[in-house]
Structure formats: structure tokens, C-alpha cells
Write a protein that holds these residues in place. Structure first.
Motif, mmCIF file in Angstrom:
data_model
loop_
_atom_site.group_PDB
_atom_site.id
_atom_site.type_symbol
_atom_site.label_atom_id
_atom_site.label_comp_id
_atom_site.label_asym_id
_atom_site.label_seq_id
_atom_site.Cartn_x
_atom_site.Cartn_y
_atom_site.Cartn_z
ATOM 1 N N UNK A 134 21.202 55.601 15.834
ATOM 2 C CA UNK A 134 19.742 55.663 15.745
ATOM 3 C C UNK A 134 19.210 56.909 16.433
ATOM 4 N N UNK A 135 19.734 57.213 17.617
ATOM 5 C CA UNK A 135 19.262 58.403 18.337
ATOM 6 C C UNK A 135 19.634 59.679 17.591
ATOM 7 N N UNK A 136 20.830 59.727 17.024
ATOM 8 C CA UNK A 136 21.253 60.893 16.251
ATOM 9 C C UNK A 136 20.355 61.082 15.032
ATOM 10 N N UNK A 137 20.099 59.995 14.314
ATOM 11 C CA UNK A 137 19.213 60.084 13.141
ATOM 12 C C UNK A 137 17.808 60.520 13.544
ATOM 13 N N UNK A 138 17.324 60.021 14.660
ATOM 14 C CA UNK A 138 15.984 60.405 15.133
ATOM 15 C C UNK A 138 15.948 61.898 15.470
ATOM 16 N N UNK A 139 16.989 62.404 16.127
ATOM 17 C CA UNK A 139 17.060 63.843 16.456
ATOM 18 C C UNK A 139 17.086 64.679 15.175
ATOM 19 N N UNK A 140 17.888 64.262 14.198
ATOM 20 C CA UNK A 140 17.950 64.990 12.928
ATOM 21 C C UNK A 140 16.603 64.953 12.217
ATOM 22 N N UNK A 141 15.958 63.825 12.235
ATOM 23 C CA UNK A 141 14.643 63.684 11.614
ATOM 24 C C UNK A 141 13.632 64.594 12.309
ATOM 25 N N UNK A 142 13.704 64.664 13.618
ATOM 26 C CA UNK A 142 12.811 65.528 14.395
ATOM 27 C C UNK A 142 13.049 66.999 14.040
ATOM 28 N N UNK A 143 14.314 67.393 13.913
ATOM 29 C CA UNK A 143 14.648 68.780 13.547
ATOM 30 C C UNK A 143 14.150 69.144 12.154
ATOM 31 N N UNK A 144 14.070 68.151 11.272
ATOM 32 C CA UNK A 144 13.563 68.384 9.914
ATOM 33 C C UNK A 144 12.036 68.366 9.864
ATOM 34 N N UNK A 145 11.404 68.275 11.034
ATOM 35 C CA UNK A 145 9.952 68.311 11.086
ATOM 36 C C UNK A 145 9.281 66.961 10.951
ATOM 37 N N UNK A 146 10.019 65.884 11.150
ATOM 38 C CA UNK A 146 9.449 64.542 11.024
ATOM 39 C C UNK A 146 9.115 63.943 12.390
ATOM 40 N N UNK A 147 8.353 64.701 13.170
ATOM 41 C CA UNK A 147 7.899 64.194 14.465
ATOM 42 C C UNK A 147 6.865 63.100 14.227
ATOM 43 N N UNK A 148 6.720 62.232 15.215
ATOM 44 C CA UNK A 148 5.726 61.167 15.142
ATOM 45 C C UNK A 148 4.607 61.432 16.140
ATOM 46 N N UNK A 149 3.395 61.171 15.715
ATOM 47 C CA UNK A 149 2.253 61.228 16.607
ATOM 48 C C UNK A 149 2.095 59.898 17.326
ATOM 49 N N UNK A 150 1.171 59.840 18.286
ATOM 50 C CA UNK A 150 1.034 58.626 19.094
ATOM 51 C C UNK A 150 0.600 57.382 18.319
ATOM 52 N N UNK A 151 0.002 57.517 17.151
ATOM 53 C CA UNK A 151 -0.429 56.354 16.366
ATOM 54 C C UNK A 151 0.483 56.093 15.165
ATOM 55 N N UNK A 152 1.530 56.906 14.999
ATOM 56 C CA UNK A 152 2.424 56.748 13.859
ATOM 57 C C UNK A 152 3.385 55.577 14.059
ATOM 58 N N UNK A 153 3.863 55.050 12.961
ATOM 59 C CA UNK A 153 4.807 53.935 12.977
ATOM 60 C C UNK A 153 6.213 54.476 12.733
ATOM 61 N N UNK A 154 7.127 54.106 13.599
ATOM 62 C CA UNK A 154 8.548 54.428 13.449
ATOM 63 C C UNK A 154 9.198 53.317 12.638
ATOM 64 N N UNK A 155 10.098 53.688 11.731
ATOM 65 C CA UNK A 155 10.816 52.689 10.940
ATOM 66 C C UNK A 155 12.314 52.960 11.022
ATOM 67 N N UNK A 156 13.060 51.944 11.391
ATOM 68 C CA UNK A 156 14.519 52.020 11.464
ATOM 69 C C UNK A 156 15.069 50.928 10.560
ATOM 70 N N UNK A 157 15.947 51.289 9.631
ATOM 71 C CA UNK A 157 16.571 50.330 8.699
ATOM 72 C C UNK A 157 17.813 49.750 9.360
ATOM 73 N N UNK A 158 17.953 48.419 9.318
ATOM 74 C CA UNK A 158 19.059 47.715 9.959
ATOM 75 C C UNK A 158 19.592 46.664 8.986
ATOM 76 N N UNK A 159 20.871 46.326 9.130
ATOM 77 C CA UNK A 159 21.482 45.256 8.364
ATOM 78 C C UNK A 159 22.009 44.207 9.337
ATOM 79 N N UNK A 160 21.787 42.948 9.030
ATOM 80 C CA UNK A 160 22.282 41.862 9.875
ATOM 81 C C UNK A 160 23.802 41.794 9.784
ATOM 82 N N UNK A 161 24.465 41.926 10.921
ATOM 83 C CA UNK A 161 25.923 41.905 10.996
ATOM 84 C C UNK A 161 26.414 40.549 11.503
ATOM 85 N N UNK A 162 27.690 40.246 11.320
ATOM 86 C CA UNK A 162 28.218 38.970 11.825
ATOM 87 C C UNK A 162 27.998 38.782 13.327
ATOM 88 N N UNK A 163 28.046 39.866 14.095
ATOM 89 C CA UNK A 163 27.841 39.768 15.543
ATOM 90 C C UNK A 163 26.387 39.488 15.919
#
Length: 186
Positions: free
Chosen positions: A10-39
Motif C-alpha cells: 500500500x505504501x509503495x503504491x501510494x508513493x508511485x501514485x504521488x510521483x505520478x501527480x496523484x497527490x491528495x488534498x485535505x478534503x480528498x478521499x483515498x481509496x485502497x482496493x483490498x481482497x478478503x483473504x483466508x487470514x
């Protein structure tokens, strides 16, 4: 350690997203896609209630990195700690189910910064959490909001904290670590 790989990805993807110019402002919504795992499952074969809060950390990491707050924290030797959280569940997640963790800054009061996290499947909210967090120094002590905002800028346009959140924080607050907090049941 059980979420370390998800956190690092997640942190790596966020850094890459930031480098591509996808910074978030204070009112923006962050979205992280997750899959439910057996654990993530409990004996009833749906996501364990405690796992929701653990996975919501991924949303906070994405938000911290993409708003630039993570860099300010590193520079000043700060880190964030959750001081209170509450969660409400609507529907269960099952094995292999994909969902989004949506996170945003709600605002702040004189003691904490508040965030909202939502577990969302195809646009529908399955769970929602409100989290109060404080910034602390690695050398000890809390970081006053004035110092935090001097380093990162004060977020503009944030609405006032909802009254129920203020009530919840006041009513659920434990004594300071400098005062005794004996465990006595009435």
C-alpha cells in the motif's frame, strides 16, 4: 506482522501514485482496493470484526503518503497514534470478496485529528469507522496542532466536527497517562 506485506505494498503504491501527480488534498478521499483473504476470516467464515480496523490502517497509510503528511512526519520525527475509534457494521465480507477502503480527513478538535474510513463494495457501505488520532514525537510528548499545521499547513474548508463525535470523544476519554486509571467495576 500479519499485515506487513499489505502495508508495504500500500505504501509503495501510494508513493508511485504521488510521483505520478496523484497527490491528495485535505478534503480528498483515498481509496485502497483490498481482497478478503483466508487470514481475515473468523470461524463463521466472514471477515473478523477486529480485522476491519486493522485493514483500515491501509487507508490511513495511503492518506498519509498521498497528502504529504508522511514526509513531514519523517522530517520532524513524528508518528501518529490512534487515541479512539468506533466502528459500525452493516454487512459481512466473505472470502475472496473485493472491497474498497475509502478514507478521508474529517477535521480536528483541540486534541485529535479525526478520520472516517468506509468499507465499500460496489458503491455500498458495509462498515464505517471514525478514528481519532494524535501526533506524537519519537523523542516523547504530543505534537500540538499549531506545530503540526505550521509544518504541513492548516487544512482549509474542513467542516466542524459533528457534535456526536465530540460527545463520543468526551464520554469515552480515559484519564491522562499521568493520572491513575484503576480498573474497578461497579
Amino acid at each position: 506482522m500479519n499485515l506487513i506485506w499489505r502495508t508495504l505494498i500500500t505504501m509503495l503504491r501510494a508513493r508511485l501514485s504521488l510521483r505520478r501527480g496523484n497527490a491528495l488534498g485535505p478534503r480528498d478521499v483515498s481509496t485502497v482496493r483490498v481482497t478478503t483473504l483466508p487470514t481475515d476470516l473468523d470461524l463463521l467464515r466472514h471477515m473478523n470484526n477486529g480485522r476491519y480496523l486493522s485493514l483500515m490502517d491501509l487507508g490511513r497509510w495511503d492518506l498519509l503518503v498521498r497528502t504529504g503528511l508522511m514526509d513531514a512526519m519523517k522530517e520532524h520525527g513524528w508518528y501518529a497514534v490512534v487515541s479512539a475509534e468506533t466502528i459500525t457494521f452493516r454487512k459481512s465480507l466473505t472470502l475472496g470478496q473485493r472491497f474498497d477502503i475509502e478514507s478521508r480527513l474529517l477535521g480536528h478538535d483541540d486534541r485529535a485529528i479525526f478520520l472516517e474510513h468506509r468499507v465499500v463494495v460496489k458503491g455500498e457501505i458495509y462498515a464505517r469507522a471514525i478514528v481519532g488520532a494524535r501526533m506524537v514525537r519519537r523523542s516523547g510528548g504530543t505534537v500540538p496542532h499549531e506545530e503540526l499545521f505550521a509544518a504541513i499547513g492548516r487544512p482549509e474548508g474542513l467542516p466542524d466536527i459533528a457534535e456526536w463525535i465530540e460527545d463520543w470523544m468526551r464520554e469515552s476519554r480515559l484519564p491522562s497517562t499521568r493520572r491513575p486509571a484503576p480498573s474497578t467495576w461497579s
